[in-house]
Design an enzyme around this catalytic site. Structure first.
Site, PDB file in Angstrom:
ATOM      1  N   GLY A  43      17.300 -32.343  14.205  1.00 47.93           N
ATOM      2  CA  GLY A  43      16.881 -32.562  15.577  1.00 47.93           C
ATOM      3  C   GLY A  43      18.054 -33.045  16.409  1.00 47.93           C
ATOM      4  O   GLY A  43      19.004 -33.628  15.862  1.00 47.93           O
ATOM      5  N   GLN A  48      22.746 -36.676  23.252  1.00 46.85           N
ATOM      6  CA  GLN A  48      23.671 -36.629  22.108  1.00 46.85           C
ATOM      7  C   GLN A  48      24.745 -35.559  22.266  1.00 46.85           C
ATOM      8  O   GLN A  48      25.672 -35.488  21.444  1.00 46.85           O
ATOM      9  CB  GLN A  48      22.905 -36.368  20.808  1.00 46.85           C
ATOM     10  CG  GLN A  48      22.048 -37.536  20.367  1.00 46.85           C
ATOM     11  CD  GLN A  48      21.372 -37.229  19.051  1.00 46.85           C
ATOM     12  OE1 GLN A  48      20.368 -36.541  19.034  1.00 46.85           O
ATOM     13  NE2 GLN A  48      21.933 -37.688  17.960  1.00 46.85           N
ATOM     14  N   CYS A  92      21.034 -40.036  11.782  1.00 50.41           N
ATOM     15  CA  CYS A  92      21.187 -39.629  13.179  1.00 50.41           C
ATOM     16  C   CYS A  92      22.564 -39.002  13.319  1.00 50.41           C
ATOM     17  O   CYS A  92      23.549 -39.563  12.832  1.00 50.41           O
ATOM     18  CB  CYS A  92      21.062 -40.845  14.085  1.00 50.41           C
ATOM     19  SG  CYS A  92      21.261 -40.449  15.832  1.00 50.41           S
ATOM     20  N   LEU A  93      22.645 -37.854  13.996  1.00 49.36           N
ATOM     21  CA  LEU A  93      23.933 -37.164  14.116  1.00 49.36           C
ATOM     22  C   LEU A  93      24.955 -38.003  14.893  1.00 49.36           C
ATOM     23  O   LEU A  93      26.152 -37.780  14.758  1.00 49.36           O
ATOM     24  CB  LEU A  93      23.748 -35.796  14.782  1.00 49.36           C
ATOM     25  CG  LEU A  93      22.912 -34.798  13.972  1.00 49.36           C
ATOM     26  CD1 LEU A  93      22.761 -33.489  14.736  1.00 49.36           C
ATOM     27  CD2 LEU A  93      23.512 -34.554  12.597  1.00 49.36           C
ATOM     28  N   HIS A 134      11.948 -39.773  16.657  1.00 53.67           N
ATOM     29  CA  HIS A 134      13.355 -40.186  16.664  1.00 53.67           C
ATOM     30  C   HIS A 134      14.064 -39.586  17.889  1.00 53.67           C
ATOM     31  O   HIS A 134      14.782 -40.288  18.608  1.00 53.67           O
ATOM     32  CB  HIS A 134      14.027 -39.744  15.359  1.00 53.67           C
ATOM     33  CG  HIS A 134      15.492 -40.031  15.295  1.00 53.67           C
ATOM     34  ND1 HIS A 134      16.036 -40.966  14.434  1.00 53.67           N
ATOM     35  CD2 HIS A 134      16.547 -39.521  15.992  1.00 53.67           C
ATOM     36  CE1 HIS A 134      17.349 -41.012  14.624  1.00 53.67           C
ATOM     37  NE2 HIS A 134      17.686 -40.137  15.547  1.00 53.67           N
ATOM     38  N   GLU A 135      13.834 -38.281  18.115  1.00 52.85           N
ATOM     39  CA  GLU A 135      14.508 -37.607  19.245  1.00 52.85           C
ATOM     40  C   GLU A 135      13.975 -38.105  20.586  1.00 52.85           C
ATOM     41  O   GLU A 135      14.741 -38.271  21.539  1.00 52.85           O
ATOM     42  CB  GLU A 135      14.361 -36.084  19.141  1.00 52.85           C
ATOM     43  CG  GLU A 135      14.937 -35.461  17.870  1.00 52.85           C
ATOM     44  CD  GLU A 135      16.346 -35.928  17.531  1.00 52.85           C
ATOM     45  OE1 GLU A 135      17.119 -36.244  18.451  1.00 52.85           O
ATOM     46  OE2 GLU A 135      16.678 -36.008  16.336  1.00 52.85           O
ATOM     47  N   HIS A 138      15.692 -41.088  21.745  1.00 52.09           N
ATOM     48  CA  HIS A 138      16.979 -40.835  22.408  1.00 52.09           C
ATOM     49  C   HIS A 138      16.778 -40.618  23.912  1.00 52.09           C
ATOM     50  O   HIS A 138      17.608 -41.033  24.723  1.00 52.09           O
ATOM     51  CB  HIS A 138      17.652 -39.591  21.823  1.00 52.09           C
ATOM     52  CG  HIS A 138      18.403 -39.839  20.547  1.00 52.09           C
ATOM     53  ND1 HIS A 138      19.539 -40.619  20.495  1.00 52.09           N
ATOM     54  CD2 HIS A 138      18.202 -39.385  19.288  1.00 52.09           C
ATOM     55  CE1 HIS A 138      19.996 -40.644  19.241  1.00 52.09           C
ATOM     56  NE2 HIS A 138      19.197 -39.905  18.487  1.00 52.09           N
TER      57      HIS A 138
HETATM   58 CO    CO Z   1      19.424 -39.493  16.498  1.00 53.13          CO
END
Ligand code: CO
Length: 174
Positions: A43, A48, A92-93, A134-135, A138
């Site tokens: 995701g 991000q 998380c990226l 989670h997304e 953000h």
């Molecule tokens: Co993340």
């Protein structure tokens, strides 16, 4: 398109609603999928990649061959959450190599718009519900470190400090 790493301030900025459902938005979503697959994610939220818009993409398989499982959500909004909560490991990226268990509702009903601006509703459970939440965090400038247990924050402190140092070094170079 590069993934923005913690503590880049773009991860903490206010994200504006998507208002223009045009070719540029389609290109942005496609580039986000590309960056997500390249970095082995499931995701990715627009902040991000340094774009402060309420847009997220995900594919629970993380597999570019599974186009059928791709979801693009513009202006997502939670309608209902189930009462049952569950702990599950998340990464998380924007925090490479950092993983922690986070507690979240186990199911969710949401409303969003597609790339054409068409509204739709979606019911998610388990892993899919976890990725989405989670997304969505953000988009509200919330990071998973904000939801970690205090003991995980202690356990991960050195790695988080390292990311801060790397960010400072990258700023000093530009
Ligand atoms: Co993340």
């Amino acid at each position: 398109m590069e993934v923005v790493l913690y503590p880049d301030p773009r991860l903490r900025r206010r994200n504006e609603p998507v208002e223009r459902f045009d070719a540029e938005l389609e290109r942005l979503a496609a580039a986000m999928f590309e960056a997500m697959y390249r970095t082995k994610g499931v995701g990715l939220a627009a902040p991000q990649v340094g774009v402060n818009l309420r847009l997220l993409v995900y594919n629970p398989h993380g597999d570019p061959a599974r186009k059928d499982a791709e979801q693009v959500l513009c202006n997502p909004r939670v309608l209902t959450r189930v009462k049952e909560r569950e702990w599950g490991e998340e990464g998380c990226l924007s925090f490479p190599s950092i993983y922690a268990k986070i507690e979240r509702p186990n199911g969710i009903r949401l409303e969003a718009q597609d790339l054409k601006g068409q509204p739709f509703t979606l019911e998610l459970a388990g892993w899919d519900a976890r990725i989405f939440q989670h997304e969505l965090d953000h988009l509200d400038a919330i990071l998973f470190i904000d939801r970690m247990t205090p003991s995980d924050r202690v356990r991960l402190k050195a790695q988080l400090d390292e990311l801060v140092d790397q960010y400072k070094a990258s700023q000093a170079r530009t």
